[in-house]
Motif scaffolding. Structure first.
Motif: not given
Length: 158
Positions: A116-142
């Motif tokens: 998806f077109g976010t400011a954060l390039s999708s190559e740095y996103i490891m996945g999406l974490g989902s906990i109840e109603e929360r959605m986390l963007i999991l970054m490959d910070i390294e």
């Protein structure tokens, strides 16, 4: 101890905020969390590099992820923190809007990241974490910090 490629499994993530989004990074990359205080500016550095600070004798480049991700107006207040990371034998600080908690995600709670077109390039996103109603963007910070666009960290820290 296996020598397999390190993918997202059931890991602990430090959860932080940038704007209205919540992000998660591998807790093992985090050295410490500190309040934001003054930094020494570096001439001709990109805007997202706030400068450097002296952390117990180590010169640490400080990057503002809010500027890097083009998230609205960047305000510095009591919630603003610097996450000090230890990545590839280098110490670097990233400024975020706040840290909320540490969460352990099971593999079932982690989904592949859509392109998806976010400011954060999708190559740095490891996945999406989902906990109840929360959605986390999991970054490959390294991966993000060692990318070509961040390679100037070498110049700043030198």
């Amino acid at each position: 101890m296996s020598d397999q490629h390190h993918e997202v499994k059931g890991n602990e993530f430090l959860v932080f905020r940038i704007g209205d989004e919540e992000y998660g990074i591998d807790i093992l990359k985090v050295q410490e969390i500190r309040g934001y205080d003054g930094v020494t500016r570096i001439a001709n550095a990109p805007e997202f590099i706030k400068g450097v600070t002296n952390l117990r004798g180590v010169i640490v480049p400080i990057l503002d992820l809010r500027i890097k991700f083009s998230v609205g107006e960047v305000l510095y207040n009591q919630q603003t923190v610097v996450i000090v990371l230890n990545i590839a034998d280098r110490v670097v600080g990233v400024v975020v809007d706040g840290v909320s908690d540490v969460l352990t995600l099971s593999p079932e709670q982690i989904r592949d990241a859509p392109d998806f077109g976010t400011a954060l390039s999708s190559e740095y996103i490891m996945g999406l974490g989902s906990i109840e109603e929360r959605m986390l963007i999991l970054m490959d910070i390294e991966k993000m910090m060692s990318s070509s666009e961040m390679a100037l960290m070498d110049e700043v820290a030198a």
